[in-house]
Design a protein around this motif. Structure first.
Motif, short mmCIF file in Angstrom:
data_model
loop_
_atom_site.label_atom_id
_atom_site.label_comp_id
_atom_site.label_asym_id
_atom_site.label_seq_id
_atom_site.Cartn_x
_atom_site.Cartn_y
_atom_site.Cartn_z
N THR A 45 0.84 -1.21 0.00
CA THR A 45 0.00 0.00 0.00
C THR A 45 0.88 1.26 0.00
N GLN A 87 -7.47 0.67 -0.25
CA GLN A 87 -7.71 -0.58 0.46
C GLN A 87 -9.02 -0.49 1.24
N ASP A 178 -6.02 -1.70 -4.85
CA ASP A 178 -5.55 -2.19 -3.55
C ASP A 178 -6.63 -3.06 -2.91
N GLU A 179 -6.48 -4.35 -3.04
CA GLU A 179 -7.39 -5.34 -2.47
C GLU A 179 -8.86 -5.05 -2.79
#
Ligand SMILES: Nc1ncnc2c1ncn2[C@@H]1O[C@H](COP(=O)(O)OP(=O)(O)OP(=O)(O)O)[C@@H](O)[C@H]1O
Ligand SMILES: [Mg+2]
Length: 256
Positions: A45, A87, A178-179
């Motif tokens: 991240t 995220q 991000d995820e």
């Protein structure tokens, strides 16, 4: 490896004595899905934050489409065609889904606000184009039935979809995810996976952080592994999964 769209060279980001990024270097291929994996705290991240201009780099360079963007502002980086998602999905609490998409479409060009101040025909044309784009994107992401809902009223999975929609409003050439499927129910994971395939099929390059290895295997052309702020190795999913150094990096660091 095909032509890189992004080159990360010796990237360092230190928080006091903590070297969150400690000389990470790797390329991201154009028009492919590159997976970015690594144990919790590996610096994934932080890498996105540095690439997208949200965090100052201690050292190193980021080159996008042959241009050094290391010192560019987040807005400038976005305008060059590089977008990222977060995220933890963000959202303006008092905005509807539609307003949220419109806002991000507008802030990309930077022209909407100026045009709005000047008034005139140009505004209505731009506004109409933006509206069409937001509506089409909402339909594509199956968010059209919640367009008038407040962002805060969306489910976790819908917020993830909106994050992707927000990023797509500016028609990026590279998107950092991000995820995007973390904490999402299985049916929606499947849907998001299909959207990612579609984004790739439309020619957009993707750098994807994901902990679920089945998704990395299903979606990625190529996988980069990071550990302790550094590039560890890269290869196909099976090459990376059978790599002893990668297995050791994960040992005892499994996500709870
Ligand atoms: N703003 C910050 N201030 C201080 N330390 C930070 C900050 N952001 C990240 N870190 C630290 O930097 C390291 C890398 O964190 P990062 O969030 O980049 O890891 P990650 O690979 O994304 O992990 P995860 O898979 O859990 O999301 C961690 O030790 C983290 O605690
Ligand atoms: Mg992370």
């Amino acid at each position: 490896m095909s032509t890189p769209i992004l080159r990360i060279q010796n990237l360092q980001c230190h928080f006091g004595g903590l070297r969150a990024l400690d000389g990470a270097s790797f390329d991201v291929s154009a028009k492919k899905v590159t997976g970015l994996i690594g144990p919790n705290g590996a610096g994934k991240t932080t890498l996105f934050n540095c690439i997208s201009g949200l965090l100052p780099k201690t050292a190193g360079t980021v080159v996008f489409k042959g241009v050094d963007i290391s010192t560019n502002s987040p807005d400038k980086i976005t305008n060059r065609g590089l977008m990222r998602t977060f995220q933890l999905a963000r959202g303006c609490p008092r905005m509807t889904v539609f307003e949220h998409l419109m806002l991000y479409g507008r802030s990309q060009s930077g022209e909407g606000v100026i045009a709005a101040l000047m008034g005139g025909k140009k505004v209505s044309i731009e506004e109409a184009e933006l509206r069409d784009k937001a509506l089409a994107l909402a339909k594509r992401l199956k968010l059209d039935h919640v367009l008038d809902n407040l962002v805060t009223a969306l489910s976790g999975g819908q917020k993830k979809l909106l994050e992707i929609g927000r990023a797509l409003m500016s028609e990026p050439e590279l998107i950092l995810l991000d995820e995007p499927m973390a904490g999402v129910n299985p049916a929606l994971v499947e849907q998001i996976a299909e959207h990612l395939k579609d984004i790739r099929a439309r020619g957009c390059s993707i750098l994807l952080i994901e902990h679920e290895m089945a998704l990395i295997e299903a979606l990625c052309d190529d996988v980069v592994v990071m550990a302790e702020g550094k590039f560890l190795t890269r290869g196909s999913f099976s090459e990376v999964a059978s790599n002893k150094t990668v297995q050791e990096a994960y040992l005892g660091m499994k996500r709870s």
